[in-house]
Scaffold this motif. Structure first.
Motif, short mmCIF file in Angstrom:
data_model
loop_
_atom_site.label_atom_id
_atom_site.label_comp_id
_atom_site.label_asym_id
_atom_site.label_seq_id
_atom_site.Cartn_x
_atom_site.Cartn_y
_atom_site.Cartn_z
N ALA A 3 -21.79 2.96 6.98
CA ALA A 3 -21.05 2.15 5.98
C ALA A 3 -19.58 1.95 6.71
N SER A 4 -19.00 0.96 5.89
CA SER A 4 -17.51 0.87 6.21
C SER A 4 -16.53 0.73 5.06
N TRP A 5 -15.27 0.83 5.35
CA TRP A 5 -14.27 0.88 4.34
C TRP A 5 -13.01 0.50 4.81
N ALA A 6 -11.95 0.44 4.03
CA ALA A 6 -10.64 0.21 4.34
C ALA A 6 -9.70 1.16 3.73
N ARG A 7 -8.36 1.34 4.48
CA ARG A 7 -7.46 2.36 4.14
C ARG A 7 -6.36 1.69 3.89
N MET A 8 -5.09 2.16 3.34
CA MET A 8 -3.84 1.75 3.31
C MET A 8 -2.92 2.85 3.05
N TRP A 9 -1.85 2.66 3.85
CA TRP A 9 -0.46 3.74 3.49
C TRP A 9 0.79 2.97 3.81
N GLY A 10 1.89 3.63 3.40
CA GLY A 10 3.22 3.11 3.45
C GLY A 10 3.24 1.91 2.32
N THR A 11 2.68 1.94 1.65
CA THR A 11 2.56 1.05 0.31
C THR A 11 3.41 0.96 -0.84
N ARG A 12 3.14 0.15 -1.74
CA ARG A 12 4.35 0.05 -2.78
C ARG A 12 3.43 -0.14 -4.24
N VAL A 13 3.60 0.30 -5.46
CA VAL A 13 2.86 0.51 -6.44
C VAL A 13 2.39 -1.23 -6.63
N GLY A 14 1.25 -1.35 -7.15
CA GLY A 14 0.97 -2.67 -7.22
C GLY A 14 0.20 -3.49 -5.93
N ASP A 15 0.25 -2.88 -4.82
CA ASP A 15 -0.45 -3.42 -3.87
C ASP A 15 -1.90 -3.16 -4.03
N ARG A 16 -2.61 -4.08 -3.50
CA ARG A 16 -4.03 -4.22 -3.38
C ARG A 16 -4.75 -4.67 -2.23
N LEU A 17 -6.03 -3.87 -1.73
CA LEU A 17 -6.62 -3.87 -0.54
C LEU A 17 -8.18 -4.24 -1.04
N ARG A 30 -1.62 2.66 -7.70
CA ARG A 30 -1.42 2.38 -9.08
C ARG A 30 -0.31 3.32 -9.61
N THR A 31 0.23 4.34 -8.59
CA THR A 31 1.30 5.30 -9.12
C THR A 31 2.09 5.49 -7.86
N ALA A 32 3.40 6.30 -8.16
CA ALA A 32 3.94 6.42 -6.95
C ALA A 32 3.53 7.69 -6.03
N ALA A 33 2.65 8.35 -6.79
CA ALA A 33 2.01 9.41 -5.93
C ALA A 33 1.23 8.82 -4.77
N ASP A 34 0.65 7.64 -5.05
CA ASP A 34 -0.17 7.03 -4.34
C ASP A 34 0.52 6.30 -3.01
N THR A 35 1.62 6.13 -3.21
CA THR A 35 2.43 5.42 -2.04
C THR A 35 2.60 6.44 -0.88
N ASP A 36 2.54 7.94 -1.09
CA ASP A 36 2.79 8.72 -0.09
C ASP A 36 1.57 9.21 0.53
#
Length: 301
Positions: free
Chosen positions: A231-245, A259-265
Motif C-alpha cells: 500500500a501507499s500513502w502521503a504525508r505532510m508537515w510544516g503546514t497551516r490549518v486548512g491545508d489539504r493533501l 484541522r488544528t494548530a496541533a496538526d501543524t507541528d
C-alpha cells in the motif's frame, strides 16, 4: 540484529542522509562521538533517546515516529517486551505418602505384643449383613442406569452440534490468517490496508519514499510505499490549518486535512491505498487560502 532495531537503524540512516552530514560532522553538532554514531546507524548498539531526538532536529523532522520505533526497540532490547516465564508447578505430596509418627499405639493398630484391640478383632470377625449386600447391588444398578442416561444425552448433543462445529471449522479455514509474528510487524496486507491509517497498521516503520516535494507555501510532502503492506500513502508537515493533501491510485482517492494548530507541528498522513510495483500515484496539495493547487505523480517500485 532484531527486526525492531533494524527498522530503527534504517530510519536513522534516512534522517542522516537528509541532513547531508558526515559522521564527523554529526559528532561536532551533537553530544555523541563519531564512533558512537557509526554504531547507532549500523544497528550495532541501541542509541540513547537523546541521540534520536537530536538527529530528528538536525533533519528538520518531527521526532514522534522515530521515538515510537526507539520505544519498541528499547523494550525488546531490555527484555520489557517479553512475557515472564511461567513458574514450574509445585508438587503436592500424596496423602498416601504422608506418614504419622507417635509414641503410643492407636486404636485398631498392632500393639507391642502383636495383638489388636478387642473392637478391631470383633469388627474383623463379624459376618457381613445380608441387608448391606442387597443395598450394594441396588446402588450398582442405579449407578449403571445413570451412566447409560448420560451416554445417551451426550450422543444426542454431539449429533445436534456437529453441523455447527463443521460450519465454524470451514469459516475459520476461509478467514484471512495474516498476523505478524512480532509486535512491530504490519497489521494488514493488500486489500485489508485500503483506507486504513499507515501508523496504526504499522506500515510506516520502514517504507520506501517515492517522492519528496517542498511546496511554494513552505509545506513538505512525501509519497511513501510499503512492500510489506502492499500500500501507499502521503504525508505532510510544516503546514497551516486548512491545508489539504490527496493521493489517488487506480481510481481510489484518499485525503487528509490540517484541522488544528496541533496538526501543524507534526506529520499528518493520508489513509493508505492498495498499490503494487509499477502503480502510478497522483498526489495533489491544496493550500489554505488563495494559493494554487500543486500536483505531481510518482510510481511505486
Amino acid at each position: 540484529m532484531t527486526p525492531e532495531r533494524t527498522r530503527l537503524a534504517a530510519s536513522l540512516r534516512e534522517l542522516r542522509a537528509r541532513t547531508g552530514l558526515s559522521l564527523a560532522a554529526l559528532a561536532t553538532k551533537t553530544a555523541f562521538s563519531k564512533s558512537s554514531w557509526e554504531r547507532y546507524l549500523n544497528g550495532k548498539s541501541l542509541p540513547p533517546r537523546q541521540a534520536v531526538q537530536e538527529l530528528c532536529r538536525l533533519a528538520g523532522e518531527p521526532d514522534g515516529r522515530c521515538l515510537a520505533l526507539w520505544e519498541i526497540a528499547e523494550s525488546e532490547w531490555s527484555g520489557r517486551g517479553k512475557e515472564p516465564a511461567a513458574a514450574p508447578p509445585t508438587a503436592t505430596p500424596s496423602p498416601a505418602a504422608t506418614t504419622t509418627t507417635g509414641t503410643g499405639p492407636a486404636t485398631g493398630t498392632p500393639t507391642d505384643t502383636g495383638t489388636t484391640t478387642g473392637a478391631s478383632a470383633a469388627a474383623a470377625s463379624a459376618p457381613a449383613s445380608p441387608l448391606a449386600g442387597h443395598r450394594s447391588v441396588v446402588a450398582v444398578a442405579v449407578l449403571a442406569s445413570v451412566c447409560a442416561m448420560a451416554v445417551g444425552v451426550l450422543a444426542v448433543a454431539v449429533a445436534l452440534l456437529r453441523p455447527y462445529a463443521e460450519g465454524a471449522s470451514r469459516a475459520s479455514e476461509q478467514a484471512p490468517r495474516y498476523q505478524g509474528s512480532s509486535p512491530s510487524d504490519p497489521r494488514c496486507r493488500g486489500a485489508a490496508c485500503e483506507g486504513r491509517d499507515p501508523m496504526g497498521m504499522r506500515c510506516a516503520a520502514s517504507p520506501v519514499t517515492l517522492a519528496t516535494r517542498h511546496t511554494a507555501g513552505g509545506a513538505w510532502l512525501e509519497v511513501r510505499y510499503s512492500k510489506e503492506c502492499g500500500a501507499s500513502w502521503a504525508r505532510m508537515w510544516g503546514t497551516r490549518v486548512g491545508d489539504r493533501l490527496e493521493v489517488t491510485a487506480a481510481g481510489r482517492a484518499h485525503g487528509a486535512e490540517i484541522r488544528t494548530a496541533a496538526d501543524t507541528d507534526t506529520f499528518v498522513y493520508t489513509p493508505m491505498t492498495v498499490t503494487a510495483p509499477g502503480t502510478t500515484i497522483h498526489t495533489c496539495f491544496r493550500p489554505a487560502g488563495a494559493g494554487g493547487q500543486e500536483c505531481f505523480t510518482s510510481v511505486t517500485r
